[in-house]
Enzyme design. Sequence first.
Site, mmCIF file in Angstrom:
data_model
loop_
_atom_site.group_PDB
_atom_site.id
_atom_site.type_symbol
_atom_site.label_atom_id
_atom_site.label_comp_id
_atom_site.label_asym_id
_atom_site.label_seq_id
_atom_site.Cartn_x
_atom_site.Cartn_y
_atom_site.Cartn_z
ATOM 1 C CG ASP A 14 -1.568 2.986 -2.999
ATOM 2 O OD1 ASP A 14 -2.565 2.445 -3.640
ATOM 3 O OD2 ASP A 14 -1.025 2.212 -1.974
ATOM 4 C CB ALA A 22 1.419 9.561 -0.804
#
Length: 251
Positions: free
Chosen positions: A106, A6
Site C-alpha cells: 500500500d 486495496a
Amino acid sequence: MLLAVAVENTRTLVGLVFEGTVKRHWWVGTDPRRTADEWAVLLQGLLSGESPVSGIAVCSAVPHVLHELREVVARYYHDVPGVVVEPGVKTGLPVLVDNPREVGTDRIANALAAVNLYGAPCVVVDVGTAITIDVVNPAGAFIGGVIAPGIETATDALGNAAAQLRRVELVRPRSVVAKNTVEALQSGAVHGFAAMIDGLVSRICAEQALDPPVVLTGALAPLVAEQLTTPVRNEPLLTLHDLYRAFARNN
C-alpha cells in the site's frame, strides 16, 4: 471497467476505475476471518447494476485477506485479467531501502500514484490504521519514511489502558483547550495527530533538503486535513489510481 481492491488493516477500499477515473468507490471493514466466498458475495453485491468488470487489481497489507482474495480472483473472476501488486510486480518505482520486500504494498502504491499525479520529489501521508509518511526523492525513487500509530489505534489503546478514559467519537472538538474529558480526548486525537504530521513532514523536508508537494490520503485523512498547517493535496482515493496504473503496466 477495472475492479480495484486495496486492503488496509481495518478498512478496505473498493473502487471501479474506467480509463484512469474512479467512477464508484466503497469503504468496507477488513475482516481477516472473511472467506473467499464471503468476499465474492460482498463484491457482487457492491457491483450489482454496475458495468461488467474487465479486469481486477488487488493490493493488501493483510496476508490472510490477500490469500482469500486470490481465491476470489481464481474462482469468480477467472475469465478476466488480474494483477496482485506485490514484490516482483512491475511498478516502475525503484525502492531504495534496506529490505524492499518488507515495505507494504500500500505504501509503494501510494508513492507511485503520487509521483504519477504530481511528479518527484513528493511526500505521501496516509492516515489509516497506522500513519505512514513516505518520501520519493527527486530522482523518482522511494527512499523510505515514517510509521506511527494511527488515530484509532492510539485512542483505542488509551481507552484500554486508562481506567477513567473511554473511547470517544473521533470528531473535531470546539477548541484545542477542552472543557471536558470527551473533548480533551478528541483534541488529543485530532489536533495532536495533525501536529505530529506537521512536525514530521517539516523534519523530513529539512533533513532531505526538499520542498515537495505533500499528498494526503487514507480513510481518516478528512479528520485532520483542515487542522494541518502543511499545505497538502487531498487525494483520498490515491491507491485506486495506482492500482489502475499497475494493472495497465502489467497487462
